[in-house]
Design a protein around this motif. Structure first.
Motif, short mmCIF file in Angstrom:
data_model
loop_
_atom_site.label_atom_id
_atom_site.label_comp_id
_atom_site.label_asym_id
_atom_site.label_seq_id
_atom_site.Cartn_x
_atom_site.Cartn_y
_atom_site.Cartn_z
N CYS A 24 0.88 -1.23 -0.09
CA CYS A 24 0.18 0.00 0.02
C CYS A 24 0.72 1.23 0.36
O CYS A 24 2.02 1.13 0.69
CB CYS A 24 -0.87 0.00 1.15
N THR A 25 0.52 2.38 -0.69
CA THR A 25 0.91 3.66 -0.67
C THR A 25 0.00 4.72 -0.38
O THR A 25 -1.08 4.82 -0.88
CB THR A 25 1.59 3.98 -1.99
N VAL A 26 0.44 5.38 0.60
CA VAL A 26 -0.42 6.54 1.02
C VAL A 26 0.41 7.81 1.13
O VAL A 26 1.58 7.99 1.50
CB VAL A 26 -0.80 6.18 2.65
N ASN A 27 -0.38 8.75 0.42
CA ASN A 27 0.14 10.17 0.56
C ASN A 27 -0.82 11.02 1.07
O ASN A 27 -1.91 11.15 0.99
CB ASN A 27 0.37 10.57 -1.01
N GLY A 28 -0.05 12.11 1.92
CA GLY A 28 -1.06 12.89 2.65
C GLY A 28 -0.58 13.14 4.18
O GLY A 28 0.26 12.84 4.58
N HIS A 29 -1.91 13.42 4.96
CA HIS A 29 -1.93 13.64 6.38
C HIS A 29 -2.48 12.45 7.05
O HIS A 29 -3.78 12.20 6.78
CB HIS A 29 -2.49 14.98 6.71
N LEU A 30 -1.92 11.73 7.88
CA LEU A 30 -2.72 10.67 8.61
C LEU A 30 -2.46 11.17 10.18
O LEU A 30 -1.42 11.59 10.56
CB LEU A 30 -1.66 9.41 8.56
N LYS A 31 -3.49 10.96 10.85
CA LYS A 31 -3.85 11.46 12.01
C LYS A 31 -4.58 9.84 12.83
O LYS A 31 -5.53 9.77 12.43
CB LYS A 31 -4.65 12.37 12.43
N VAL A 32 -3.78 9.24 13.89
CA VAL A 32 -4.28 7.92 14.40
C VAL A 32 -4.58 8.01 15.88
O VAL A 32 -3.39 8.71 16.64
CB VAL A 32 -3.37 6.92 14.15
N ALA A 33 -5.49 7.88 16.36
CA ALA A 33 -5.73 8.38 17.88
C ALA A 33 -4.94 7.10 18.66
O ALA A 33 -4.79 7.61 19.98
CB ALA A 33 -7.19 8.08 18.16
N ASN A 34 -4.40 6.11 18.47
CA ASN A 34 -3.90 5.08 19.32
C ASN A 34 -2.46 4.79 18.63
O ASN A 34 -1.54 5.37 18.58
CB ASN A 34 -4.54 3.87 19.41
N GLN A 35 -2.28 3.66 17.96
CA GLN A 35 -1.28 3.12 17.48
C GLN A 35 -1.25 2.91 15.95
O GLN A 35 -2.42 2.63 15.38
CB GLN A 35 -0.82 1.73 17.98
N LEU A 36 -0.17 2.93 15.18
CA LEU A 36 -0.11 2.82 13.80
C LEU A 36 1.04 1.91 13.56
O LEU A 36 2.19 2.09 14.01
CB LEU A 36 0.05 4.39 13.20
N GLN A 37 1.22 1.03 12.58
CA GLN A 37 1.97 0.23 12.04
C GLN A 37 2.03 0.46 10.54
O GLN A 37 1.01 0.02 9.81
CB GLN A 37 2.04 -1.32 12.30
N ILE A 38 3.32 0.63 10.05
CA ILE A 38 3.24 0.78 8.61
C ILE A 38 4.36 -0.21 8.06
O ILE A 38 5.52 -0.45 8.37
CB ILE A 38 4.07 2.09 8.40
N ASP A 39 3.72 -0.83 7.32
CA ASP A 39 4.57 -2.01 6.31
C ASP A 39 4.57 -1.49 5.03
O ASP A 39 5.28 -2.36 4.27
CB ASP A 39 3.59 -3.34 6.36
N GLY A 40 3.80 -0.65 4.65
CA GLY A 40 3.87 -0.25 3.19
C GLY A 40 4.66 1.15 3.15
O GLY A 40 5.78 1.19 3.57
N HIS A 41 4.19 1.98 2.22
CA HIS A 41 5.16 3.35 2.08
C HIS A 41 3.97 4.28 2.39
O HIS A 41 2.87 4.53 1.71
CB HIS A 41 5.47 3.09 0.49
N VAL A 42 4.76 5.46 3.05
CA VAL A 42 3.61 6.57 3.25
C VAL A 42 4.59 7.70 3.07
O VAL A 42 5.74 7.94 3.60
CB VAL A 42 3.39 6.39 4.97
N GLU A 43 3.96 8.79 2.59
CA GLU A 43 4.79 10.05 2.14
C GLU A 43 3.64 11.22 2.74
O GLU A 43 2.66 11.11 2.31
CB GLU A 43 4.88 10.28 0.81
N GLY A 44 4.12 12.08 3.66
CA GLY A 44 3.33 13.16 4.42
C GLY A 44 3.76 13.26 5.71
O GLY A 44 4.71 13.11 6.31
#
Length: 141
Positions: A24-44
């Motif tokens: 998965c690829t995500v671009n932008g602004h991520l806001k998570v209330a608890n925990q986040l695990q990134i196994d893919g690609h995130v820009e932002g």
């Protein structure tokens, strides 16, 4: 009642982890209330209140704000965290703001570390001029 019936609903728990899966690829602004695990690609820009894990397959380019950051993949950018752990496969390039940084053998860090901005912005430098005593042999002073 069907699968969406009121009795069959289970409320999400507050300790849930949001997952950005490998591939998965995500671009932008991520806001998570608890925990986040990134196994893919995130820009932002990423804000994870409690904890952010970048797994071995994970890749992040941008700005991170979290309480606890665990990196076993790649991160490039700026990070603000109370605690940062770079694990043995972790690669970090950029600027980190934290008072607690640890790097396991094999982990790589290229960049600049700074104290947490919270601590440095709340510290006050005392005004020492009130405590000065003038010592002089000149009677005109």
């Amino acid at each position: 009642m069907g699968i969406f019936g009121g009795q069959n609903r289970i409320k999400s728990q507050s300790s849930t982890t949001t997952l950005i899966a490998e591939g998965c690829t995500v671009n932008g602004h991520l806001k998570v209330a608890n925990q986040l695990q990134i196994d893919g690609h995130v820009e932002g820009q990423i804000e994870a209140v409690n904890q952010l894990k970048i797994s071995e397959s994970g890749n992040v380019l941008g700005e991170i704000t979290t309480e606890h950051l665990i990196i076993n993949g790649h991160f490039e950018g700026i990070c603000h965290a109370t605690r940062i752990e770079i694990l043995s496969c972790g690669r970090v390039s950029g600027t980190v703001y934290s008072d607690n940084l640890s790097i396991e053998p094999g982990g790589k860090f290229m960049g600049v570390t700074n104290p947490s901005e919270k601590a440095s912005s709340t510290q006050e430098i005392p005004d020492l001029t009130d405590n000065l005593t003038l010592i002089s042999n000149d009677p005109d002073l």
